[in-house]
Design an enzyme around this catalytic site. Structure first.
Site, PDB file in Angstrom:
ATOM      1  N   LYS A  30      49.155  34.254  36.609  1.00 49.40           N
ATOM      2  CA  LYS A  30      47.999  33.838  37.413  1.00 49.40           C
ATOM      3  C   LYS A  30      47.401  34.924  38.311  1.00 49.40           C
ATOM      4  O   LYS A  30      46.274  34.773  38.795  1.00 49.40           O
ATOM      5  CB  LYS A  30      48.387  32.631  38.293  1.00 49.40           C
ATOM      6  CG  LYS A  30      48.608  31.361  37.517  1.00 49.40           C
ATOM      7  CD  LYS A  30      47.289  30.762  37.051  1.00 49.40           C
ATOM      8  CE  LYS A  30      47.425  29.800  35.912  1.00 49.40           C
ATOM      9  NZ  LYS A  30      46.945  30.280  34.630  1.00 49.40           N
ATOM     10  N   TYR A  67      58.746  32.165  27.000  1.00 48.09           N
ATOM     11  CA  TYR A  67      59.344  32.163  28.338  1.00 48.09           C
ATOM     12  C   TYR A  67      60.719  31.515  28.210  1.00 48.09           C
ATOM     13  O   TYR A  67      60.796  30.334  27.862  1.00 48.09           O
ATOM     14  CB  TYR A  67      58.513  31.327  29.309  1.00 48.09           C
ATOM     15  CG  TYR A  67      57.153  31.890  29.670  1.00 48.09           C
ATOM     16  CD1 TYR A  67      56.051  31.730  28.835  1.00 48.09           C
ATOM     17  CD2 TYR A  67      56.956  32.571  30.879  1.00 48.09           C
ATOM     18  CE1 TYR A  67      54.799  32.232  29.180  1.00 48.09           C
ATOM     19  CE2 TYR A  67      55.702  33.074  31.235  1.00 48.09           C
ATOM     20  CZ  TYR A  67      54.630  32.899  30.384  1.00 48.09           C
ATOM     21  OH  TYR A  67      53.404  33.397  30.733  1.00 48.09           O
ATOM     22  N   TYR A  74      48.093  26.382  32.830  1.00 47.79           N
ATOM     23  CA  TYR A  74      48.253  27.693  32.183  1.00 47.79           C
ATOM     24  C   TYR A  74      46.908  28.252  31.719  1.00 47.79           C
ATOM     25  O   TYR A  74      46.644  29.447  31.876  1.00 47.79           O
ATOM     26  CB  TYR A  74      49.233  27.587  31.003  1.00 47.79           C
ATOM     27  CG  TYR A  74      49.746  28.935  30.560  1.00 47.79           C
ATOM     28  CD1 TYR A  74      50.800  29.567  31.224  1.00 47.79           C
ATOM     29  CD2 TYR A  74      49.166  29.600  29.477  1.00 47.79           C
ATOM     30  CE1 TYR A  74      51.271  30.808  30.831  1.00 47.79           C
ATOM     31  CE2 TYR A  74      49.626  30.848  29.075  1.00 47.79           C
ATOM     32  CZ  TYR A  74      50.679  31.441  29.749  1.00 47.79           C
ATOM     33  OH  TYR A  74      51.132  32.686  29.358  1.00 47.79           O
TER      34      TYR A  74
HETATM   35  P1  RFL Z   1      44.974  45.634  42.827  1.00 44.93           P
HETATM   36  O1  RFL Z   1      45.000  45.699  41.339  1.00 44.93           O
HETATM   37  O2  RFL Z   1      46.223  45.866  43.559  1.00 44.93           O
HETATM   38  O3  RFL Z   1      43.869  46.686  43.286  1.00 44.93           O
HETATM   39  C1  RFL Z   1      43.714  47.063  44.632  1.00 44.93           C
HETATM   40  C2  RFL Z   1      43.132  48.458  44.671  1.00 44.93           C
HETATM   41  O4  RFL Z   1      42.918  48.832  46.022  1.00 44.93           O
HETATM   42  C3  RFL Z   1      43.362  50.150  46.196  1.00 44.93           C
HETATM   43  N1  RFL Z   1      43.698  50.352  47.618  1.00 44.93           N
HETATM   44  C4  RFL Z   1      42.894  51.001  48.482  1.00 44.93           C
HETATM   45  N2  RFL Z   1      41.711  51.604  48.342  1.00 44.93           N
HETATM   46  C5  RFL Z   1      41.168  52.191  49.420  1.00 44.93           C
HETATM   47  N3  RFL Z   1      41.770  52.229  50.646  1.00 44.93           N
HETATM   48  C6  RFL Z   1      42.963  51.626  50.838  1.00 44.93           C
HETATM   49  N4  RFL Z   1      43.562  51.644  52.023  1.00 44.93           N
HETATM   50  C7  RFL Z   1      43.583  50.984  49.732  1.00 44.93           C
HETATM   51  N5  RFL Z   1      44.728  50.316  49.566  1.00 44.93           N
HETATM   52  C8  RFL Z   1      44.787  49.936  48.287  1.00 44.93           C
HETATM   53  C9  RFL Z   1      44.557  50.293  45.290  1.00 44.93           C
HETATM   54  O5  RFL Z   1      44.839  51.658  44.959  1.00 44.93           O
HETATM   55  C10 RFL Z   1      44.098  49.478  44.080  1.00 44.93           C
HETATM   56  O6  RFL Z   1      43.418  50.276  43.118  1.00 44.93           O
HETATM   57  O7  RFL Z   1      44.393  44.230  43.331  1.00 44.93           O
HETATM   58  P2  RFL Z   1      43.280  43.275  42.685  1.00 44.93           P
HETATM   59  O8  RFL Z   1      42.076  44.048  42.249  1.00 44.93           O
HETATM   60  O9  RFL Z   1      43.112  42.160  43.627  1.00 44.93           O
HETATM   61  O10 RFL Z   1      43.920  42.751  41.323  1.00 44.93           O
HETATM   62  C11 RFL Z   1      45.012  41.897  41.348  1.00 44.93           C
HETATM   63  C12 RFL Z   1      45.915  42.173  40.164  1.00 44.93           C
HETATM   64  O11 RFL Z   1      46.135  43.556  40.028  1.00 44.93           O
HETATM   65  C13 RFL Z   1      47.259  41.477  40.346  1.00 44.93           C
HETATM   66  O12 RFL Z   1      47.094  40.141  40.789  1.00 44.93           O
HETATM   67  C14 RFL Z   1      48.116  41.393  39.109  1.00 44.93           C
HETATM   68  O13 RFL Z   1      48.253  42.604  38.447  1.00 44.93           O
HETATM   69  C15 RFL Z   1      49.481  40.890  39.564  1.00 44.93           C
HETATM   70  N6  RFL Z   1      50.517  41.288  38.656  1.00 44.93           N
HETATM   71  C16 RFL Z   1      50.652  40.575  37.532  1.00 44.93           C
HETATM   72  N7  RFL Z   1      49.851  39.482  37.341  1.00 44.93           N
HETATM   73  C17 RFL Z   1      49.969  38.767  36.229  1.00 44.93           C
HETATM   74  O14 RFL Z   1      49.210  37.805  36.064  1.00 44.93           O
HETATM   75  N8  RFL Z   1      50.895  39.143  35.265  1.00 44.93           N
HETATM   76  C18 RFL Z   1      51.705  40.239  35.426  1.00 44.93           C
HETATM   77  O15 RFL Z   1      52.482  40.561  34.555  1.00 44.93           O
HETATM   78  C19 RFL Z   1      51.611  40.996  36.577  1.00 44.93           C
HETATM   79  N9  RFL Z   1      52.391  42.090  36.772  1.00 44.93           N
HETATM   80  C20 RFL Z   1      51.343  42.405  38.920  1.00 44.93           C
HETATM   81  C21 RFL Z   1      52.270  42.799  37.945  1.00 44.93           C
HETATM   82  C22 RFL Z   1      51.251  43.129  40.120  1.00 44.93           C
HETATM   83  C23 RFL Z   1      52.089  44.222  40.387  1.00 44.93           C
HETATM   84  N10 RFL Z   1      51.988  44.848  41.685  1.00 44.93           N
HETATM   85  C24 RFL Z   1      50.834  44.679  42.512  1.00 44.93           C
HETATM   86  C25 RFL Z   1      53.075  45.468  42.333  1.00 44.93           C
HETATM   87  C26 RFL Z   1      53.064  43.903  38.147  1.00 44.93           C
HETATM   88  C27 RFL Z   1      52.981  44.631  39.376  1.00 44.93           C
HETATM   89  C28 RFL Z   1      53.871  45.835  39.524  1.00 44.93           C
HETATM   90  C1  PHB Z   2      52.447  40.311  30.475  1.00 44.28           C
HETATM   91  O1  PHB Z   2      52.109  40.391  29.281  1.00 44.28           O
HETATM   92  O2  PHB Z   2      52.575  41.326  31.171  1.00 44.28           O
HETATM   93  C2  PHB Z   2      52.697  38.986  31.077  1.00 44.28           C
HETATM   94  C3  PHB Z   2      52.410  37.841  30.352  1.00 44.28           C
HETATM   95  C4  PHB Z   2      52.636  36.594  30.907  1.00 44.28           C
HETATM   96  C5  PHB Z   2      53.168  36.504  32.166  1.00 44.28           C
HETATM   97  C6  PHB Z   2      53.447  37.645  32.899  1.00 44.28           C
HETATM   98  C7  PHB Z   2      53.215  38.887  32.349  1.00 44.28           C
HETATM   99  O3  PHB Z   2      53.416  35.268  32.694  1.00 44.28           O
END
Ligand code: RFL
Ligand code: PHB
Length: 390
Positions: free
Chosen positions: A297, A201, A385
């Site tokens: 997180k 980072y 972490y």
């Molecule tokens: P999700 O993964 O968003 O899943 C929600 C699901 O609900 C569906 N949905 C519906 N289904 C039926 N009817 C509706 N009206 C609906 N509306 C939505 C969607 O299609 C989807 O399949 O939430 P969930 O399960 O709570 O999981 C959470 C995680 O996905 C999220 O916290 C992380 O991915 C956040 N996040 C990241 N977290 C990290 O720790 N490191 C990362 O690098 C990281 N990159 C990200 C991310 C979240 C992103 N989003 C949401 C824009 C990158 C992105 C682009």
């Molecule tokens: C990732 O691998 O996508 C990643 C890892 C650590 C982070 C965020 C994203 O804090």
């Protein structure tokens, strides 16, 4: 149609809850707006806390995770051209994190669900929740052009930040807290070996950068960008040049370039909605909170919500006690706010803010120097972490 628990959303929260309920013999149906392939095409998180790994073991879906996941004992904070290692293992009495993509977690959960013969209705349109303030909640939706109704005991709103579950709660019943950051992350996934064995980072005058990975042959890199940047304007060459310019020389020299297989910009936001229970409707995961990705997180908080929600539902059905579901919101929120604090703090310490004064830049560097030189401060970073206890 009838089920015990109707789950909205087949992201990690909904699928993990469904799998744990299946194993406890509690009937559930998942309704997902998109197709399964679409859900698997979203590249998101990559770092799993030990507690989340434990839950995937309990759910019976950790075999491939243990074969292919990379166990990390530490990560680096880079600033002033140097790298400082946070020794997670030593500072937390033996805890680690595991690098394994959210996509793979989702794939493993989908396969287990299919093998168990549990029902997931993909491409469910116009999903609506009804009657959750009484004893007979139901979920209405459209499948292949036909209106359907799903009666249930409880609804789990696992439908992410833009889902309908939170939006269905009457305005006066919910409080929302939000901070939107004045930048985003431009991310690239590429089949090239990672620049470093552990995550880096970096705080740099040009902006934040992160070196992460998915495997020994697949890298995930991010650079902070202004909110008006467009992905189309970032060729792979431009991306790698910017990344290397923000890293200490030895790390920059080790970056292997190769064609991107995914490139996208994600805005950064902190958000919490309180409470997380409205009668027979529960919110979990991104449906109720968002963290900026700097602390890794988001996915892990989704898993801890499901820890508390699943325990509550199991107690309701198997022990005939509502103590767990009654405590769900308060227990989950107590852990969420701590992760919100850590993610906000990491974001504040590592990014370049457009309005930042020279004084504030010096404060960032002083904070980083302090973390790097104090066992007490490093221990605090490490324990957050790897994940606070459930
Ligand atoms: P999700 O993964 O968003 O899943 C929600 C699901 O609900 C569906 N949905 C519906 N289904 C039926 N009817 C509706 N009206 C609906 N509306 C939505 C969607 O299609 C989807 O399949 O939430 P969930 O399960 O709570 O999981 C959470 C995680 O996905 C999220 O916290 C992380 O991915 C956040 N996040 C990241 N977290 C990290 O720790 N490191 C990362 O690098 C990281 N990159 C990200 C991310 C979240 C992103 N989003 C949401 C824009 C990158 C992105 C682009
Ligand atoms: C990732 O691998 O996508 C990643 C890892 C650590 C982070 C965020 C994203 O804090």
């Amino acid at each position: 149609m009838r089920t015990q628990v109707a789950i909205i959303g087949a992201g990690p929260s909904g699928l993990l809850l469904g799998q744990l309920l299946n194993r406890a013999g509690i009937d559930n149906i998942i309704l997902e707006r998109k197709s399964g392939d679409y859900v698997l095409s979203r590249i998101r998180a990559g770092v799993l806390e030990q507690g989340m790994v434990g839950m995937l073991e309990e759910a019976g879906v950790a075999e491939r995770l243990h074969e292919e996941g990379l166990v990390h004992d530490g990560f680096a904070l880079a600033f002033n051209g140097r790298r400082h290692r946070i020794d997670l293992h030593t500072l937390t009495g033996g805890k680690t994190v595991t690098v394994y993509g959210q996509t793979e977690v989702t794939r493993d959960l989908m396969r287990a669900r299919e093998a168990a013969g549990a029902v997931t209705i993909y491409e469910a349109d116009d999903v609506r929740v009804d009657g959750f303030d009484g004893d007979h909640p139901k979920v209405l939706f459209v499948q292949n052009g036909m209106s359907q109704s799903l009666d249930c005991d409880f609804i789990a709103g696992c439908d992410g930040f833009h889902g309908i579950s939170r939006q269905s709660v009457p305005e006066g019943a919910i409080s929302e807290f939000e901070r939107v950051y004045p930048f985003g992350w431009l991310g690239v996934l590429a089949d090239v070996p990672p620049a470093a064995h552990e995550l880096v980072y970096a705080n740099d005058a040009r902006g934040f950068a992160l070196c992460s990975m998915r495997s020994a042959t697949r890298s995930r890199y991010y650079v902070q960008v202004a909110l008006d940047e467009r992905v189309e304007d970032w060729s792979d060459d431009r991306f790698y040049d910017e990344l290397r310019a923000r890293l200490p020389q030895d790390v920059a020299d080790a970056v292997v370039t190769g064609p991107s297989i995914e490139k996208s910009i994600a805005p950064l936001r902190s958000f919490v909605a309180e409470p997380m229970r409205f009668g027979r409707l529960f919110l979990a995961g991104d449906a109720s909170h968002i963290v900026p990705p700097t602390g890794a997180k988001g996915l892990n908080l989704a898993a801890s919500d499901i820890r508390y929600l699943f325990d509550g539902l199991r107690e309701h059905y198997l022990d005939k006690s509502d103590a767990g579901i009654d405590a769900y919101s308060q227990k989950a929120l107590s852990r969420i706010w701590k992760a919100e604090r850590f993610s906000w703090w990491m974001t504040s310490m590592l990014h370049r803010f457009p309005s930042q004064s020279p004084f504030e830049q010096r404060m960032q560097l002083a904070e980083l120097e302090y973390v790097a030189s104090s066992v007490a401060a490093s221990t605090s970073v490490a324990e957050n972490y790897v994940g606070l206890p459930y």
